[in-house]
Design a protein around this motif. Structure first.
Motif, PDB file in Angstrom:
ATOM      1  N   MET A 224       0.830  -1.205   0.000  1.00  0.00           N
ATOM      2  CA  MET A 224       0.000   0.000   0.000  1.00  0.00           C
ATOM      3  C   MET A 224       0.866   1.258   0.000  1.00  0.00           C
ATOM      4  O   MET A 224       0.631   2.202  -0.772  1.00  0.00           O
ATOM      5  CB  MET A 224      -0.907  -0.009   1.225  1.00  0.00           C
ATOM      6  CG  MET A 224      -1.785   1.214   1.380  1.00  0.00           C
ATOM      7  SD  MET A 224      -2.606   1.279   3.002  1.00  0.00           S
ATOM      8  CE  MET A 224      -1.218   1.795   4.047  1.00  0.00           C
ATOM      9  N   LEU A 225       1.904   1.258   0.835  1.00  0.00           N
ATOM     10  CA  LEU A 225       2.795   2.412   0.905  1.00  0.00           C
ATOM     11  C   LEU A 225       3.558   2.602  -0.404  1.00  0.00           C
ATOM     12  O   LEU A 225       3.749   3.736  -0.869  1.00  0.00           O
ATOM     13  CB  LEU A 225       3.776   2.254   2.075  1.00  0.00           C
ATOM     14  CG  LEU A 225       3.164   2.195   3.480  1.00  0.00           C
ATOM     15  CD1 LEU A 225       4.258   2.070   4.518  1.00  0.00           C
ATOM     16  CD2 LEU A 225       2.307   3.415   3.763  1.00  0.00           C
ATOM     17  N   ASP A 226       3.999   1.502  -1.000  1.00  0.00           N
ATOM     18  CA  ASP A 226       4.700   1.587  -2.285  1.00  0.00           C
ATOM     19  C   ASP A 226       3.807   2.207  -3.354  1.00  0.00           C
ATOM     20  O   ASP A 226       4.259   3.033  -4.164  1.00  0.00           O
ATOM     21  CB  ASP A 226       5.152   0.193  -2.740  1.00  0.00           C
ATOM     22  CG  ASP A 226       6.283  -0.363  -1.898  1.00  0.00           C
ATOM     23  OD1 ASP A 226       6.945   0.434  -1.203  1.00  0.00           O
ATOM     24  OD2 ASP A 226       6.504  -1.590  -1.925  1.00  0.00           O
ATOM     25  N   THR A 227       2.541   1.802  -3.362  1.00  0.00           N
ATOM     26  CA  THR A 227       1.592   2.346  -4.338  1.00  0.00           C
ATOM     27  C   THR A 227       1.398   3.838  -4.125  1.00  0.00           C
ATOM     28  O   THR A 227       1.377   4.637  -5.072  1.00  0.00           O
ATOM     29  CB  THR A 227       0.235   1.626  -4.233  1.00  0.00           C
ATOM     30  OG1 THR A 227       0.428   0.232  -4.490  1.00  0.00           O
ATOM     31  CG2 THR A 227      -0.766   2.189  -5.236  1.00  0.00           C
ATOM     32  N   TRP A 228       1.239   4.245  -2.879  1.00  0.00           N
ATOM     33  CA  TRP A 228       1.088   5.664  -2.576  1.00  0.00           C
ATOM     34  C   TRP A 228       2.284   6.475  -3.069  1.00  0.00           C
ATOM     35  O   TRP A 228       2.119   7.525  -3.684  1.00  0.00           O
ATOM     36  CB  TRP A 228       0.949   5.863  -1.074  1.00  0.00           C
ATOM     37  CG  TRP A 228      -0.405   5.533  -0.535  1.00  0.00           C
ATOM     38  CD1 TRP A 228      -1.517   5.171  -1.244  1.00  0.00           C
ATOM     39  CD2 TRP A 228      -0.793   5.544   0.840  1.00  0.00           C
ATOM     40  NE1 TRP A 228      -2.563   4.942  -0.400  1.00  0.00           N
ATOM     41  CE2 TRP A 228      -2.167   5.169   0.883  1.00  0.00           C
ATOM     42  CE3 TRP A 228      -0.130   5.818   2.024  1.00  0.00           C
ATOM     43  CZ2 TRP A 228      -2.869   5.075   2.074  1.00  0.00           C
ATOM     44  CZ3 TRP A 228      -0.829   5.718   3.220  1.00  0.00           C
ATOM     45  CH2 TRP A 228      -2.182   5.354   3.242  1.00  0.00           C
ATOM     46  N   GLU A 229       3.470   5.969  -2.777  1.00  0.00           N
ATOM     47  CA  GLU A 229       4.675   6.719  -3.156  1.00  0.00           C
ATOM     48  C   GLU A 229       4.829   6.785  -4.666  1.00  0.00           C
ATOM     49  O   GLU A 229       5.316   7.780  -5.215  1.00  0.00           O
ATOM     50  CB  GLU A 229       5.913   6.076  -2.517  1.00  0.00           C
ATOM     51  CG  GLU A 229       7.190   6.877  -2.697  1.00  0.00           C
ATOM     52  CD  GLU A 229       7.164   8.227  -1.985  1.00  0.00           C
ATOM     53  OE1 GLU A 229       8.049   9.045  -2.279  1.00  0.00           O
ATOM     54  OE2 GLU A 229       6.267   8.463  -1.141  1.00  0.00           O
ATOM     55  N   GLU A 231       2.295   6.683  -6.896  1.00  0.00           N
ATOM     56  CA  GLU A 231       1.239   7.514  -7.470  1.00  0.00           C
ATOM     57  C   GLU A 231       1.272   8.951  -6.953  1.00  0.00           C
ATOM     58  O   GLU A 231       0.844   9.884  -7.652  1.00  0.00           O
ATOM     59  CB  GLU A 231      -0.123   6.888  -7.179  1.00  0.00           C
ATOM     60  CG  GLU A 231      -0.314   5.523  -7.844  1.00  0.00           C
ATOM     61  CD  GLU A 231      -1.671   4.910  -7.548  1.00  0.00           C
ATOM     62  OE1 GLU A 231      -2.433   5.493  -6.732  1.00  0.00           O
ATOM     63  OE2 GLU A 231      -1.970   3.839  -8.124  1.00  0.00           O
ATOM     64  N   TYR A 232       1.764   9.120  -5.737  1.00  0.00           N
ATOM     65  CA  TYR A 232       1.821  10.455  -5.127  1.00  0.00           C
ATOM     66  C   TYR A 232       3.202  10.667  -4.494  1.00  0.00           C
ATOM     67  O   TYR A 232       3.350  10.560  -3.266  1.00  0.00           O
ATOM     68  CB  TYR A 232       0.729  10.606  -4.057  1.00  0.00           C
ATOM     69  CG  TYR A 232      -0.651  10.238  -4.525  1.00  0.00           C
ATOM     70  CD1 TYR A 232      -1.426  11.130  -5.272  1.00  0.00           C
ATOM     71  CD2 TYR A 232      -1.186   8.975  -4.239  1.00  0.00           C
ATOM     72  CE1 TYR A 232      -2.689  10.785  -5.713  1.00  0.00           C
ATOM     73  CE2 TYR A 232      -2.458   8.629  -4.676  1.00  0.00           C
ATOM     74  CZ  TYR A 232      -3.200   9.538  -5.414  1.00  0.00           C
ATOM     75  OH  TYR A 232      -4.459   9.184  -5.841  1.00  0.00           O
ATOM     76  N   ARG A 235       4.449  11.538  -0.589  1.00  0.00           N
ATOM     77  CA  ARG A 235       3.435  11.275   0.431  1.00  0.00           C
ATOM     78  C   ARG A 235       4.046  10.627   1.678  1.00  0.00           C
ATOM     79  O   ARG A 235       3.708  10.988   2.806  1.00  0.00           O
ATOM     80  CB  ARG A 235       2.322  10.390  -0.120  1.00  0.00           C
ATOM     81  CG  ARG A 235       1.321   9.945   0.928  1.00  0.00           C
ATOM     82  CD  ARG A 235       0.129   9.215   0.348  1.00  0.00           C
ATOM     83  NE  ARG A 235      -0.777  10.124  -0.333  1.00  0.00           N
ATOM     84  CZ  ARG A 235      -1.981   9.760  -0.780  1.00  0.00           C
ATOM     85  NH1 ARG A 235      -2.400   8.508  -0.633  1.00  0.00           N
ATOM     86  NH2 ARG A 235      -2.767  10.631  -1.375  1.00  0.00           N
ATOM     87  N   LEU A 236       4.954   9.675   1.490  1.00  0.00           N
ATOM     88  CA  LEU A 236       5.539   8.989   2.647  1.00  0.00           C
ATOM     89  C   LEU A 236       6.384   9.952   3.479  1.00  0.00           C
ATOM     90  O   LEU A 236       6.413   9.863   4.712  1.00  0.00           O
ATOM     91  CB  LEU A 236       6.365   7.779   2.202  1.00  0.00           C
ATOM     92  CG  LEU A 236       5.612   6.677   1.459  1.00  0.00           C
ATOM     93  CD1 LEU A 236       6.465   5.427   1.337  1.00  0.00           C
ATOM     94  CD2 LEU A 236       4.288   6.355   2.137  1.00  0.00           C
TER      95      LEU A 236
END
Length: 294
Positions: A224-229, A231-232, A235-236
């Motif tokens: 989930m964190l990898d996807t956020w980083e 795509e955005y 963010r992390l």
């Protein structure tokens, strides 16, 4: 030195620089290392602990304070564990080290049913052994290789599955007060460690316990964190930054903030409510409402 080797060395230095900068900032922010410290680096044979050791050895030469570094590996009795890899690596680099041998692998396998998560018991056993050794050798700090992504994964794991707002602290005192644990890689992104470790070609030793469990919830959270980083971007970094800028009055923890004690102060000259002013009436405080009985 050949041109290729020179270019490779320059690339490695380029990858190393931001890691050193982030580690230096974390050490300064949390006063992780002080003059005269003896820092015990827990070396597992993974990319994170190798990188941590490199950075601390670099800072040992460059920092304006004197401190010692000793590497410690715990051989947990895993089948096929390459016992010669770390001693050879550390000896070649002239790094003081200790190799501890405790068959915690067999204990974990006996206690934990097949398919269940071994992390909790394994880490507890490992922690006890390393804490005891730190006291034995007079280490004032125990350095672990947890990085930014580990901290954020722990944050969301605790939120999703433990209903707690809790992460990994960058600096921690053990329950008995005899050890201080530090995480100098707290600000470092895992992707930067991966690139550096590949460039350095560390002799990575795989883990047959936690590293072999593919269905861990931590892996799901990590994805989930990898996807956020991806795509955005950024963010992390912002989530980590938020952990340093906490506003207790805007959360819901009654132990951190006295919500019950909040009230509007009386206006100047107003002595406030006095029950004696209303002798014929009784006021009762109910569940969130004031009930007037006539």
């Amino acid at each position: 030195m050949t041109q290729t080797a020179s270019a490779s060395s320059a690339d490695t230095a380029r990858l190393f620089q931001p890691i050193v900068k982030s580690v230096g900032q974390a050490i300064g922010d949390y006063r992780m290392i002080e003059p005269g410290d003896r820092v015990m680096v827990c070396l597992s044979g993974g990319k994170d602990s190798y990188t941590l050791l490199d950075v601390l050895l670099h800072l040992q030469k460059k920092a304006p304070i004197d401190f010692e570094v000793v590497a410690v590996n715990l051989d947990q009795g895993q089948p096929g564990f390459p016992k010669d890899v770390l001693p050879q690596y550390l000896t070649q680099r002239g790094i003081p080290f200790d190799i501890l041998t405790q068959d915690t692998y067999r204990v974990v396998k006996q206690k934990i049913p097949e398919g269940k998560t071994t992390c909790s018991l394994c880490s507890r056993l490992r922690r006890g052994i390393l804490y005891a050794h730190a006291r034995q050798i007079g280490a004032t700090k125990i350095a672990l290789g947890h990085h930014r992504d580990d901290i954020l994964e722990t944050l969301f794991m605790n939120m999703f599955f433990g209903a707690r707002l809790k992460a990994m602290p960058p600096k921690l005192q053990s329950d008995d007060g005899s050890n201080v644990v530090i995480r100098p890689l707290a600000y470092v992104a895992e992707k930067d460690i991966i690139k550096y470790a590949q460039a350095r070609e560390f002799p990575i030793i795989p883990c047959n316990l936690c590293g072999s469990q593919e269905n861990l919830q931590r892996r799901v959270v990590g994805g989930m964190l990898d996807t956020w980083e991806r795509e955005y971007p950024g963010r992390l970094h912002n989530i980590l930054k938020s952990l340093t800028r906490v506003t207790p009055s805007h959360l819901l923890d009654r132990d951190l903030y006295d919500f019950a004690g909040l009230s509007v102060p009386p206006a100047e000259g107003d002595r406030g409510f006095d029950a004696e002013d209303y002798p014929e009436r009784e006021f009762l405080t109910g569940l969130g409402e004031l009930t007037l009985l006539g």
